[in-house]
Design a protein around this motif. Structure first.
Motif, short mmCIF file in Angstrom:
data_model
loop_
_atom_site.label_atom_id
_atom_site.label_comp_id
_atom_site.label_asym_id
_atom_site.label_seq_id
_atom_site.Cartn_x
_atom_site.Cartn_y
_atom_site.Cartn_z
N GLY A 82 0.68 -1.22 0.01
CA GLY A 82 0.06 -0.07 -0.01
C GLY A 82 0.75 1.10 0.13
N HIS A 88 5.97 1.51 -4.94
CA HIS A 88 4.66 0.57 -4.95
C HIS A 88 4.74 -0.61 -5.83
CE1 HIS A 88 0.45 0.09 -5.70
NE2 HIS A 88 0.45 -0.59 -4.56
N HIS A 235 -1.06 -8.54 4.79
CA HIS A 235 -2.01 -7.54 3.97
C HIS A 235 -2.94 -8.63 3.00
CE1 HIS A 235 -2.44 -3.51 2.09
NE2 HIS A 235 -3.49 -3.85 2.17
N LEU A 236 -2.20 -9.36 2.41
CA LEU A 236 -2.80 -10.54 1.48
C LEU A 236 -3.89 -11.13 2.15
CD1 LEU A 236 0.20 -11.49 -0.86
CD2 LEU A 236 -1.90 -10.03 -1.41
N THR A 243 -13.13 -9.44 3.39
CA THR A 243 -14.03 -8.79 2.29
C THR A 243 -14.89 -9.60 1.38
OG1 THR A 243 -12.04 -8.41 0.95
CG2 THR A 243 -12.77 -6.12 1.80
N ALA A 247 -18.68 -9.92 0.84
CA ALA A 247 -19.49 -9.90 -0.50
C ALA A 247 -20.36 -11.41 -0.62
CB ALA A 247 -18.18 -9.93 -1.53
N TYR A 314 -16.19 4.97 -1.65
CA TYR A 314 -16.30 4.27 -3.10
C TYR A 314 -17.86 3.80 -3.32
CZ TYR A 314 -11.31 3.78 -2.82
OH TYR A 314 -9.81 3.98 -2.77
N PHE A 343 -13.34 -2.27 -5.93
CA PHE A 343 -11.74 -2.74 -5.72
C PHE A 343 -10.99 -1.51 -6.02
CE2 PHE A 343 -13.82 -6.71 -7.42
CZ PHE A 343 -13.58 -7.36 -6.26
N HIS A 348 -3.75 1.55 -7.06
CA HIS A 348 -4.19 0.77 -5.89
C HIS A 348 -5.01 -0.13 -6.16
CE1 HIS A 348 -0.89 2.57 -3.10
NE2 HIS A 348 -1.36 3.85 -3.74
N CYS A 350 -7.33 -3.28 -6.34
CA CYS A 350 -7.28 -4.47 -5.56
C CYS A 350 -6.35 -5.60 -6.21
CB CYS A 350 -8.39 -4.87 -5.04
SG CYS A 350 -8.37 -6.40 -4.17
N LEU A 355 -9.22 -12.91 -8.03
CA LEU A 355 -9.54 -14.20 -7.17
C LEU A 355 -10.77 -13.79 -6.20
CD1 LEU A 355 -8.38 -16.40 -5.90
CD2 LEU A 355 -7.48 -15.09 -4.02
N SER A 356 -11.13 -12.79 -5.91
CA SER A 356 -12.39 -12.49 -5.13
C SER A 356 -13.55 -12.71 -6.03
CB SER A 356 -12.46 -11.34 -4.59
OG SER A 356 -13.80 -11.30 -3.79
N GLN A 360 -16.45 -15.55 -5.78
CA GLN A 360 -17.82 -15.45 -6.02
C GLN A 360 -18.82 -16.03 -6.97
OE1 GLN A 360 -18.73 -11.27 -4.90
NE2 GLN A 360 -16.58 -11.08 -4.64
C1 HEM Z 1 -14.52 -8.61 -2.31
C2 HEM Z 1 -13.41 -8.48 -2.04
C3 HEM Z 1 -12.45 -7.49 -1.90
C4 HEM Z 1 -12.79 -6.01 -1.73
C5 HEM Z 1 -14.19 -5.38 -1.97
C6 HEM Z 1 -11.38 -5.48 -1.88
C7 HEM Z 1 -11.42 -4.11 -1.94
C8 HEM Z 1 -10.29 -3.56 -2.08
C9 HEM Z 1 -10.03 -1.99 -2.43
C10 HEM Z 1 -11.17 -0.95 -2.24
C11 HEM Z 1 -8.69 -1.93 -2.09
C12 HEM Z 1 -8.15 -0.36 -2.43
C13 HEM Z 1 -7.65 0.36 -1.20
C14 HEM Z 1 -7.28 1.72 -1.54
O1 HEM Z 1 -8.23 2.60 -2.05
O2 HEM Z 1 -6.13 2.30 -0.83
C15 HEM Z 1 -7.89 -2.98 -2.04
C16 HEM Z 1 -6.54 -3.12 -1.95
C17 HEM Z 1 -5.99 -4.21 -1.84
N1 HEM Z 1 -6.49 -5.54 -1.68
FE1 HEM Z 1 -8.48 -5.98 -1.87
N2 HEM Z 1 -10.57 -6.67 -1.81
C18 HEM Z 1 -11.25 -7.57 -1.96
C19 HEM Z 1 -10.27 -8.83 -1.84
C20 HEM Z 1 -9.12 -8.86 -1.72
C21 HEM Z 1 -8.23 -10.34 -1.89
C22 HEM Z 1 -8.75 -11.46 -2.22
C23 HEM Z 1 -6.88 -9.84 -1.60
C24 HEM Z 1 -5.86 -10.89 -1.59
C25 HEM Z 1 -5.77 -11.85 -2.31
C26 HEM Z 1 -6.99 -8.38 -1.56
C27 HEM Z 1 -5.59 -7.75 -1.19
C28 HEM Z 1 -5.54 -6.32 -1.20
C29 HEM Z 1 -4.46 -5.59 -1.08
C30 HEM Z 1 -3.17 -6.38 -0.82
C31 HEM Z 1 -4.81 -4.24 -1.51
C32 HEM Z 1 -3.69 -3.10 -1.27
C33 HEM Z 1 -3.31 -2.85 -3.09
C34 HEM Z 1 -2.52 -1.48 -2.88
O3 HEM Z 1 -2.74 -0.66 -2.32
O4 HEM Z 1 -1.70 -1.36 -3.98
N3 HEM Z 1 -8.10 -7.85 -1.56
N4 HEM Z 1 -9.09 -3.98 -2.03
#
Ligand code: HEM
Length: 424
Positions: A82, A88, A235-236, A243, A247, A314, A343, A348, A350, A355-356, A360
């Motif tokens: 993040g 990044h 984080h992962l 989340t 969902a 969002y 996402f 950034h 997601c 995968l998610s 689903q």
């Molecule tokens: C419905 C499921 C999910 C939703 C709604 C979701 C939502 C999000 C959102 C909105 C962000 C952006 C954050 C920002 O604005 O700073 C994000 C980032 C991230 N998500 Fe997800 N996520 C989901 C599933 C996952 C899964 C399955 C993983 C891991 C495999 C994951 C790992 C991450 C990580 C590591 C980040 C940080 C990425 C970055 O800042 O570059 N998420 N997610």
């Protein structure tokens, strides 16, 4: 209209508040703070596009007592995935390939197996509390497998994960802040042990890969430190289960509450991926996150001083009628359905989005085929949510269906995405 973003009534049903803010106060300063809430789709996108002005960063300083817990443990609380450009992208490049294209396809069989096994635990019962009996266990098993952690450790991983996200859920009391730090340090110590094992004997999983990978973010490739691997993996882990759980519950709720949706999907399983996008848009598990303000600026004409925080809602952008026609409706033929912000978009976005989505889609597909006459259990649901500021989650969801073996003779035809998952 009075706005109290921290009242549980607001958090139970955010949408009237979002509507008011979008229409009347699209850049809304939370009274007594330097926090600005952004609710229109285009304004959110403008912030996301200007990363130099609006970088990611810690929203609030943690207490000294909590910081002391990290110091004593010898760890820093950080989130390499993040961080901000340019570093990044180097961190993201290490993990993104596990969650897209052929890297993602690798996990299909195991996801299919976990879904089958979980449905088998209750399909003879004719009823289920979907959240605890399905939506919690499946995503956590998937991400545990992908990372290469032992399944037997899931209970403690879940406990740490719940602590990890607590600061995102609501403002914390000082003693809670310390408790979170203690839990996170326990998790870091545990992950350090896992890393040591995998360095010695690498397997075929994300953690093993990270122990061997070269990081190029600061010049010549170098191995990642334990601190870096741990804070990529936690984080992962947290992103990968919480989340997606939320969902999966919302998907069943929306499908069964929304007149005709269930029948349409049963009649044509190829519509399931479009439905998943609509649920993510309508009931976004991550309602919003923040950016810090690095220089004096303005949004939609409102001056925002350096040092402030902007909260990107969002979920409000996802219901902005300036972007999505009839935003409160499920429309399976929405032309811009994948432009939602569930996402986020841009730098950034997601990494686990696909995968998610896959989890689903395969879940809905399997539920539609294996749980005949699926319906909301009469009189057992209040459809209430956990009060949270950044996340949205149903507390529970009781469903009924015809038990296995006593279902109607017509089962929906498999859609292509399901045949691929079954390796057919
Ligand atoms: C419905 C499921 C999910 C939703 C709604 C979701 C939502 C999000 C959102 C909105 C962000 C952006 C954050 C920002 O604005 O700073 C994000 C980032 C991230 N998500 Fe997800 N996520 C989901 C599933 C996952 C899964 C399955 C993983 C891991 C495999 C994951 C790992 C991450 C990580 C590591 C980040 C940080 C990425 C970055 O800042 O570059 N998420 N997610």
């Amino acid at each position: 209209m009075d706005v109290d973003l921290f009242a549980s009534a607001t958090q139970e049903d955010w949408y009237p508040t979002y509507q008011y803010l979008r229409d009347e106060r699209p850049v809304y300063r939370i009274p007594g703070t330097d926090d600005y809430v952004i609710t229109r789709y285009d304004d959110i996108m403008a912030v996301l596009r200007h990363q130099r002005t609006f970088p990611t960063g810690a929203s609030k300083r943690r207490s000294e007592a909590a910081q002391a817990v990290y110091d004593r443990g010898g760890w820093q609380r950080m989130t390499p995935l993040g961080t901000n450009p340019p570093v990044h992208r180097h961190y993201r490049a290490l993990v993104d390939h596990f969650f897209t294209g052929p890297g993602l396809d690798r996990w299909r069989p195991v996801i299919g197996r976990y879904i089958d096994e979980q449905l088998s635990t209750f399909e003879n019962d004719g009823q289920v509390e979907w959240s605890s009996q399905y939506a919690v266990p499946v995503p956590v098993r998937v991400i545990t497998h992908v990372l290469g952690l032992p399944e037997a450790d899931i209970p403690k991983l879940k406990k740490w994960s719940a602590a990890w996200i607590l600061p995102f859920v609501r403002p914390l009391q000082p003693e809670e802040d310390v408790w979170v730090a203690e839990q996170v340090v326990e998790m870091y110590d545990y992950l350090a042990g896992q890393i040591e094992t995998k360095r010695a004997e690498p397997g075929d999983d994300v953690i093993s890969y990270l122990t061997q990978a070269g990081f190029t973010g600061d010049g010549e490739p170098r191995p990642l430190s334990d601190q870096e691997i741990i804070t990529i993996v936690d984080h992962l882990f947290v992103g990968g289960n919480e989340t997606t759980t939320f969902a999966m519950s919302s998907a069943l709720w929306v499908m069964l509450r929304d007149g005709g949706c269930y029948e349409r999907l049963r009649a044509d399983l190829s519509l399931v991926p479009d439905f998943v996008e609509e649920v993510l848009r309508l009931e976004s598990p991550t309602q919003g996150l923040w950016r810090v303000v690095a220089e004096d600026t303005e949004i939609a004409g409102v001056p925002i001083p350096r040092g402030s925080t902007v909260h990107l809602r969002y979920a409000s952008g996802n219901r902005d009628e300036r972007m999505f026609e009839c935003p409160a409706e499920v429309r399976l033929d929405r032309p811009n359905s994948r432009r939602h912000l569930a996402f986020t978009l841009g730098e950034h976005q997601c990494p686990g989005a696909d995968l998610s989505r896959l989890e689903q889609v395969l879940t809905l597909d399997a539920a539609l085929r294996r749980l005949p006459d699926l319906r909301l259990a009469a009189g057992r649901n209040d459809f209430r949510h956990v009060p949270m500021f950044t996340m949205r989650a149903l507390r529970e969801l009781h469903l009924e269906f015809t038990p296995a073996g006593r279902g109607p003779s017509s089962t929906p035809r498999m859609a292509d995405h399901q045949r691929r998952a079954d390796g057919q």
